[in-house]
Design a protein around this motif. Structure first.
Motif, PDB file in Angstrom:
ATOM      1  N   GLU A 238       0.814  -1.206   0.000  1.00  0.00           N
ATOM      2  CA  GLU A 238       0.000   0.000   0.000  1.00  0.00           C
ATOM      3  C   GLU A 238       0.853   1.264   0.000  1.00  0.00           C
ATOM      4  O   GLU A 238       0.531   2.248  -0.677  1.00  0.00           O
ATOM      5  N   ASP A 239       1.956   1.239   0.725  1.00  0.00           N
ATOM      6  CA  ASP A 239       2.850   2.398   0.749  1.00  0.00           C
ATOM      7  C   ASP A 239       3.421   2.676  -0.635  1.00  0.00           C
ATOM      8  O   ASP A 239       3.474   3.832  -1.092  1.00  0.00           O
ATOM      9  N   LEU A 240       3.808   1.623  -1.338  1.00  0.00           N
ATOM     10  CA  LEU A 240       4.352   1.759  -2.687  1.00  0.00           C
ATOM     11  C   LEU A 240       3.303   2.331  -3.638  1.00  0.00           C
ATOM     12  O   LEU A 240       3.583   3.259  -4.411  1.00  0.00           O
ATOM     13  N   LEU A 241       2.080   1.828  -3.580  1.00  0.00           N
ATOM     14  CA  LEU A 241       1.017   2.313  -4.454  1.00  0.00           C
ATOM     15  C   LEU A 241       0.654   3.769  -4.147  1.00  0.00           C
ATOM     16  O   LEU A 241       0.358   4.554  -5.055  1.00  0.00           O
ATOM     17  N   HIS A 242       0.673   4.127  -2.861  1.00  0.00           N
ATOM     18  CA  HIS A 242       0.386   5.511  -2.490  1.00  0.00           C
ATOM     19  C   HIS A 242       1.409   6.465  -3.107  1.00  0.00           C
ATOM     20  O   HIS A 242       1.054   7.525  -3.641  1.00  0.00           O
ATOM     21  N   LEU A 243       2.690   6.102  -3.068  1.00  0.00           N
ATOM     22  CA  LEU A 243       3.733   6.956  -3.638  1.00  0.00           C
ATOM     23  C   LEU A 243       3.628   7.004  -5.160  1.00  0.00           C
ATOM     24  O   LEU A 243       3.838   8.062  -5.777  1.00  0.00           O
ATOM     25  N   MET A 244       3.286   5.884  -5.787  1.00  0.00           N
ATOM     26  CA  MET A 244       3.088   5.871  -7.236  1.00  0.00           C
ATOM     27  C   MET A 244       1.923   6.778  -7.623  1.00  0.00           C
ATOM     28  O   MET A 244       1.986   7.495  -8.634  1.00  0.00           O
ATOM     29  N   GLU A 245       0.871   6.771  -6.826  1.00  0.00           N
ATOM     30  CA  GLU A 245      -0.276   7.627  -7.117  1.00  0.00           C
ATOM     31  C   GLU A 245       0.098   9.098  -6.997  1.00  0.00           C
ATOM     32  O   GLU A 245      -0.317   9.932  -7.813  1.00  0.00           O
ATOM     33  N   ARG A 246       0.889   9.435  -6.009  1.00  0.00           N
ATOM     34  CA  ARG A 246       1.331  10.821  -5.864  1.00  0.00           C
ATOM     35  C   ARG A 246       2.143  11.257  -7.080  1.00  0.00           C
ATOM     36  O   ARG A 246       1.992  12.387  -7.577  1.00  0.00           O
ATOM     37  N   ILE A 247       3.003  10.377  -7.567  1.00  0.00           N
ATOM     38  CA  ILE A 247       3.810  10.700  -8.740  1.00  0.00           C
ATOM     39  C   ILE A 247       2.916  10.848  -9.966  1.00  0.00           C
ATOM     40  O   ILE A 247       3.098  11.760 -10.777  1.00  0.00           O
TER      41      ILE A 247
END
Length: 406
Positions: A238-247
């Motif tokens: 989930e942390d990885l997906l959250h950062l990808m979404e921000r990018i």
């Protein structure tokens, strides 16, 4: 507009623009053109300002240009015409006392020059034909160079979409394929990648950016690179997906693009695979008993509702030998053959059941070939396929398949 004499119907028609403010010289040029026997359409303008409209309209094959116009003169006239019509032949008309003017005009971009009062029909015939030919050759060369530059640029972006797997000790065999949906395109919005983390686990992603074209492709490359960097930096789930979404949100600007993706972490020691689905469909699991679609919890696509962070995980037990296939919907959204219905996952599984059990790379290639033949060009979408095989019999790899060091 003046039209030249009727000649053989297959003879080329030359569209000629004469820019000449002296009516006597203009009449002389027109009479000489008649004597050449060329098929031509002649339009005469007395100033560069008047000629702008003609140059901006229908294509002109050749401009006959006087160097002494009311609004521009000398090589400035040549430069102005070349700027307005860079791929049109320019023949300069000079006076008897302007020995250097013609040479200077050619240095400024004219194809040739003629001296007023010393021009005969045969000379004008040859000059027009050769000048147009040289101009067309220059245009073809320029277009070829532009095509080469675009191809090199696309190849660099394509390498971003199809990276080399970063693997170390894993014995998983990786097969990847990528095909853009648009005709004559090299790029699309799908992306995929595989890396082995410092923890020894194998991490994979397959994703699909909404839309088509360079914007979707650029965002796909950005997300792929971001995913690899974040995974190697230790981010997971989930942390990885959250950062990808921000990018994604930062890079998409005012375009309402979103992305779906499947994250997979394969742990051979525990014989499990952990899935996170962000608006994407489930992978396929192939075992000795056949191929089936996995059942996994679904999360929301990236960029749909920023900050929601709804990406549950699913842990899947794995057999000692098998394969996981992650793919984008370009594999299933095509038609299923004679009917207008989509192939869908069920149709894909049925098709897989009819294919021979071959080398992984050959199997993926055959699967793509069969789906394309069923679709028969009725639906166009990008396609990315990533297949991971483990416990396979050692042997020679097929072309296009990556195997890690054992």
């Amino acid at each position: 507009m003046t039209t030249g004499p009727e000649t053989a119907p297959d003879a080329p028609m030359y569209r000629i623009l004469l820019i000449e403010d002296d009516q006597g010289d203009a009449l002389l040029v027109e009479e000489l053109l008649y004597d050449t026997g060329l098929r031509f359409e002649l339009t005469t303008r007395t100033t560069l300002a008047e000629a702008r409209t003609e140059l901006a309209g229908a294509p002109i094959d050749c401009v006959l240009l006087d160097l002494h116009l009311p609004d521009v003169s000398g090589i400035d006239a040549v430069a102005a015409v070349r700027a307005l019509a860079p791929h049109t032949a320019v023949i300069v008309l000079t006076g008897l006392s302007e020995a250097q003017a013609g040479t200077d005009a050619m240095a400024a971009g004219a194809q040739d020059y003629l001296v007023k009062g010393k021009v005969e029909a045969d000379l004008l015939h040859r000059t027009v034909r050769y000048a147009v030919y040289r101009s067309q050759t220059e245009r073809a060369s320029s277009e070829a160079q532009a095509s080469r530059l675009r191809a090199e640029e696309n190849a660099r972006l394509e390498r971003g979409l199809l990276p080399q797997p970063m693997l170390d000790t894993s014995t998983v065999r990786v097969t990847s394929r990528y095909l853009p949906g648009a005709a004559m395109a090299l790029l699309g919005g799908d992306f995929l990648d595989v890396v082995e983390g410092d923890d020894g686990l194998l991490h994979a992603v397959v994703g699909d950016v909404s839309g088509h074209g360079p914007d979707a492709a650029a965002l796909g490359v950005c997300l792929r690179i971001a995913w690899r960097s974040l995974v190697l930096g230790g981010h997971r789930g989930e942390d990885l997906l959250h950062l990808m979404e921000r990018i994604l949100i930062a890079e998409r600007g005012d375009q309402q693009l979103f992305a779906t993706c499947t994250l997979l972490t394969l742990d051979q020691d525990t014989a499990t695979a952990t899935l996170h689905l962000a608006g994407h469909h489930e992978p396929l699991l192939t075992t000795a008993e056949g191929t089936r679609e996995l059942s996994a919890a679904h999360g929301i696509a990236l960029g749909i509702v920023p900050g929601l962070r709804s990406w549950p995980s699913t842990v899947i037990p794995l057999p000692a030998t098998g394969a996981l296939t992650l793919y984008t919907d370009g594999l299933t959204e095509g038609h299923n053959g004679a009917t207008n219905e989509r192939l869908g996952v069920e149709g894909l599984l049925t098709l897989i059941g009819t294919l021979p059990s071959a080398d992984p790379a050959a199997h993926v290639d055959l699967l793509i070939k069969e789906t394309h033949e069923l679709n028969a060009g009725r639906h166009s979408d990008d396609l990315a396929v990533l297949r991971l095989d483990w416990g396979v019999r050692p042997g020679a790899d097929a072309e296009g398949t990556q195997r890690t060091r054992s």
